[in-house]
Write a protein that holds these residues in place. Structure first.
Motif, PDB file in Angstrom:
ATOM      1  N   UNK A  88     -17.102  95.898  -8.457  1.00  0.00           N
ATOM      2  CA  UNK A  88     -18.307  95.989  -7.625  1.00  0.00           C
ATOM      3  C   UNK A  88     -19.496  95.322  -8.324  1.00  0.00           C
ATOM      4  N   UNK A  89     -19.613  95.547  -9.629  1.00  0.00           N
ATOM      5  CA  UNK A  89     -20.707  94.943 -10.399  1.00  0.00           C
ATOM      6  C   UNK A  89     -20.606  93.423 -10.384  1.00  0.00           C
ATOM      7  N   UNK A  90     -19.391  92.922 -10.484  1.00  0.00           N
ATOM      8  CA  UNK A  90     -19.182  91.474 -10.474  1.00  0.00           C
ATOM      9  C   UNK A  90     -19.579  90.883  -9.124  1.00  0.00           C
ATOM     10  N   UNK A  91     -19.255  91.585  -8.044  1.00  0.00           N
ATOM     11  CA  UNK A  91     -19.619  91.107  -6.704  1.00  0.00           C
ATOM     12  C   UNK A  91     -21.136  91.036  -6.539  1.00  0.00           C
ATOM     13  N   UNK A  92     -21.841  92.056  -7.038  1.00  0.00           N
ATOM     14  CA  UNK A  92     -23.299  92.068  -6.908  1.00  0.00           C
ATOM     15  C   UNK A  92     -23.923  90.988  -7.786  1.00  0.00           C
ATOM     16  N   UNK A  93     -23.440  90.874  -9.010  1.00  0.00           N
ATOM     17  CA  UNK A  93     -23.979  89.876  -9.923  1.00  0.00           C
ATOM     18  C   UNK A  93     -23.789  88.453  -9.398  1.00  0.00           C
ATOM     19  N   UNK A  94     -22.635  88.207  -8.760  1.00  0.00           N
ATOM     20  CA  UNK A  94     -22.330  86.858  -8.258  1.00  0.00           C
ATOM     21  C   UNK A  94     -22.960  86.579  -6.901  1.00  0.00           C
ATOM     22  N   UNK A  95     -23.654  87.565  -6.332  1.00  0.00           N
ATOM     23  CA  UNK A  95     -24.314  87.366  -5.055  1.00  0.00           C
ATOM     24  C   UNK A  95     -23.392  87.462  -3.853  1.00  0.00           C
ATOM     25  N   UNK A  96     -22.181  88.028  -4.078  1.00  0.00           N
ATOM     26  CA  UNK A  96     -21.235  88.170  -2.963  1.00  0.00           C
ATOM     27  C   UNK A  96     -21.528  89.395  -2.107  1.00  0.00           C
ATOM     28  N   UNK A  97     -22.433  90.244  -2.599  1.00  0.00           N
ATOM     29  CA  UNK A  97     -22.822  91.423  -1.839  1.00  0.00           C
ATOM     30  C   UNK A  97     -24.275  91.737  -2.166  1.00  0.00           C
ATOM     31  N   UNK A  98     -24.905  92.604  -1.358  1.00  0.00           N
ATOM     32  CA  UNK A  98     -26.292  92.981  -1.624  1.00  0.00           C
ATOM     33  C   UNK A  98     -26.357  94.410  -2.159  1.00  0.00           C
ATOM     34  N   UNK A  99     -27.555  94.849  -2.504  1.00  0.00           N
ATOM     35  CA  UNK A  99     -27.711  96.170  -3.125  1.00  0.00           C
ATOM     36  C   UNK A  99     -27.247  97.286  -2.196  1.00  0.00           C
ATOM     37  N   UNK A 100     -27.594  97.205  -0.906  1.00  0.00           N
ATOM     38  CA  UNK A 100     -27.194  98.244   0.027  1.00  0.00           C
ATOM     39  C   UNK A 100     -25.688  98.375   0.126  1.00  0.00           C
ATOM     40  N   UNK A 101     -24.998  97.248   0.208  1.00  0.00           N
ATOM     41  CA  UNK A 101     -23.538  97.263   0.272  1.00  0.00           C
ATOM     42  C   UNK A 101     -22.945  97.759  -1.037  1.00  0.00           C
ATOM     43  N   UNK A 102     -23.540  97.362  -2.148  1.00  0.00           N
ATOM     44  CA  UNK A 102     -23.089  97.815  -3.465  1.00  0.00           C
ATOM     45  C   UNK A 102     -23.156  99.336  -3.557  1.00  0.00           C
ATOM     46  N   UNK A 192     -24.722 111.433   5.351  1.00  0.00           N
ATOM     47  CA  UNK A 192     -24.275 110.638   4.205  1.00  0.00           C
ATOM     48  C   UNK A 192     -24.715 109.186   4.364  1.00  0.00           C
ATOM     49  N   UNK A 193     -24.472 108.617   5.542  1.00  0.00           N
ATOM     50  CA  UNK A 193     -24.836 107.218   5.772  1.00  0.00           C
ATOM     51  C   UNK A 193     -26.346 107.021   5.704  1.00  0.00           C
ATOM     52  N   UNK A 194     -27.092 108.012   6.187  1.00  0.00           N
ATOM     53  CA  UNK A 194     -28.557 107.913   6.145  1.00  0.00           C
ATOM     54  C   UNK A 194     -29.054 107.937   4.695  1.00  0.00           C
ATOM     55  N   UNK A 195     -28.466 108.804   3.879  1.00  0.00           N
ATOM     56  CA  UNK A 195     -28.866 108.890   2.473  1.00  0.00           C
ATOM     57  C   UNK A 195     -28.514 107.599   1.734  1.00  0.00           C
ATOM     58  N   UNK A 196     -27.323 107.056   2.003  1.00  0.00           N
ATOM     59  CA  UNK A 196     -26.915 105.812   1.351  1.00  0.00           C
ATOM     60  C   UNK A 196     -27.846 104.661   1.721  1.00  0.00           C
ATOM     61  N   UNK A 199     -31.108 105.192  -0.109  1.00  0.00           N
ATOM     62  CA  UNK A 199     -30.990 104.889  -1.530  1.00  0.00           C
ATOM     63  C   UNK A 199     -30.981 103.376  -1.747  1.00  0.00           C
ATOM     64  N   UNK A 200     -30.253 102.658  -0.908  1.00  0.00           N
ATOM     65  CA  UNK A 200     -30.235 101.205  -1.019  1.00  0.00           C
ATOM     66  C   UNK A 200     -31.617 100.605  -0.846  1.00  0.00           C
ATOM     67  N   UNK A 201     -32.366 101.105   0.138  1.00  0.00           N
ATOM     68  CA  UNK A 201     -33.723 100.618   0.374  1.00  0.00           C
ATOM     69  C   UNK A 201     -34.641 100.940  -0.807  1.00  0.00           C
ATOM     70  N   UNK A 202     -34.466 102.140  -1.373  1.00  0.00           N
ATOM     71  CA  UNK A 202     -35.297 102.548  -2.510  1.00  0.00           C
ATOM     72  C   UNK A 202     -35.041 101.654  -3.727  1.00  0.00           C
ATOM     73  N   UNK A 203     -33.771 101.359  -3.984  1.00  0.00           N
ATOM     74  CA  UNK A 203     -33.435 100.506  -5.120  1.00  0.00           C
ATOM     75  C   UNK A 203     -33.988  99.093  -4.911  1.00  0.00           C
ATOM     76  N   UNK A 204     -33.846  98.584  -3.695  1.00  0.00           N
ATOM     77  CA  UNK A 204     -34.393  97.253  -3.381  1.00  0.00           C
ATOM     78  C   UNK A 204     -35.906  97.238  -3.595  1.00  0.00           C
ATOM     79  N   UNK A 205     -36.589  98.297  -3.178  1.00  0.00           N
ATOM     80  CA  UNK A 205     -38.040  98.370  -3.343  1.00  0.00           C
ATOM     81  C   UNK A 205     -38.426  98.416  -4.819  1.00  0.00           C
ATOM     82  N   UNK A 206     -37.664  99.171  -5.608  1.00  0.00           N
ATOM     83  CA  UNK A 206     -37.941  99.244  -7.048  1.00  0.00           C
ATOM     84  C   UNK A 206     -37.726  97.885  -7.706  1.00  0.00           C
ATOM     85  N   UNK A 207     -36.656  97.202  -7.315  1.00  0.00           N
ATOM     86  CA  UNK A 207     -36.403  95.869  -7.875  1.00  0.00           C
ATOM     87  C   UNK A 207     -37.519  94.884  -7.499  1.00  0.00           C
TER      88      UNK A 207
END
Length: 230
Positions: A88-102, A192-196, A199-207
């Motif tokens: 999963x980390x490799x996919x995010x690092x290589x740009x094959x997925x975004x933070x929300x999907x990760x 669960x889906x709402x929390x996920x 969380x994805x939006x929060x991480x994107x905002x922090x980044x």
């Protein structure tokens, strides 16, 4: 614990103990299932053998004690978790997925595994069973440390200071662990889906904020000056 895994893979690669490795895998699966269903205390050697459909003697041939089987089960759980997170980390690092999907895949593929309930029960039982508890705590310490290392790989493109990334990974992992416990008690897929998503939006905002904050950027050594002084 790592030595057991390396030895087992070596045995498989050169054709030895193929049947034995398959039996050990079956025994570990039965152990995970039973601990998740009835807890560590009720997961006896006899119950594991019965679940696996083998004699207790056959089980003891591979694992002389119940504790050794439980500890090896935890070690293999750690290895599976690490390999999944690494992918999963490799996919995010290589740009094959975004933070929300990760974040969503991390929850679905790692934290939703039944084995996580097993590990949580082992952590609690470790307060009573010193040998198992100490072994599981070492395994978990390695696992959590690897999360930090893999987080640095996942967010390498952000060029943040390592400690900042590890803090971000702790936020993600702690939230997902808590969500898994909550969902195990009171299942609600919509929540669960709402929390996920949140969380994805929060991480994107922090980044996004960190991209504009020099204090959290990676400190790089100054380049040596070139040219002739006059």
């Amino acid at each position: 614990m790592d030595a057991l895994i390396v030895r087992e893979r070596r045995d498989l690669s050169d054709g030895r103990e193929v049947k034995g490795a398959a039996m050990r895998a079956r025994l570990r699966t039965a152990t995970e299932e039973l601990i998740a269903e009835v807890g560590v205390a009720a997961t006896s050697a006899a119950a594991i053998a019965q679940r696996c459909g083998v004699s207790r003697g056959a089980m003891l041939h591979h694992y002389p004690t119940r504790d050794e089987l439980i500890i090896d089960t935890a070690a293999h759980f750690w290895q599976r978790q690490r390999e999944t997170v690494a992918a999963l980390a490799e996919d995010l690092s290589a740009g094959r997925t975004n933070v929300g999907t990760f974040v969503g895949r991390l929850y679905d593929e790692v934290f939703r595994a039944n084995a996580l309930v097993t590990m949580l029960d082992l952590m609690v039982s470790g307060r009573i069973d010193t040998r198992v508890g100490e072994a599981v705590n070492r395994i978990l310490a390695d696992l959590f440390h690897s999360y930090g290392d893999l987080g640095e790989r996942a967010f390498a493109a952000e060029d943040l200071a390592p400690e900042r990334i590890r803090t971000l990974v702790t936020l993600i992992v702690s939230t997902l662990r808590g969500l898994r416990i909550q969902d195990n008690i009171d299942r609600d897929e919509t929540r669960v889906r709402a929390v996920l998503a949140m969380l994805g939006e929060a991480v994107e905002a922090l980044l996004e904020r960190d991209r504009r904050t020099p204090d959290v950027r990676r400190v790089r050594p100054a380049r040596a000056r070139s040219g002739v002084r006059t």
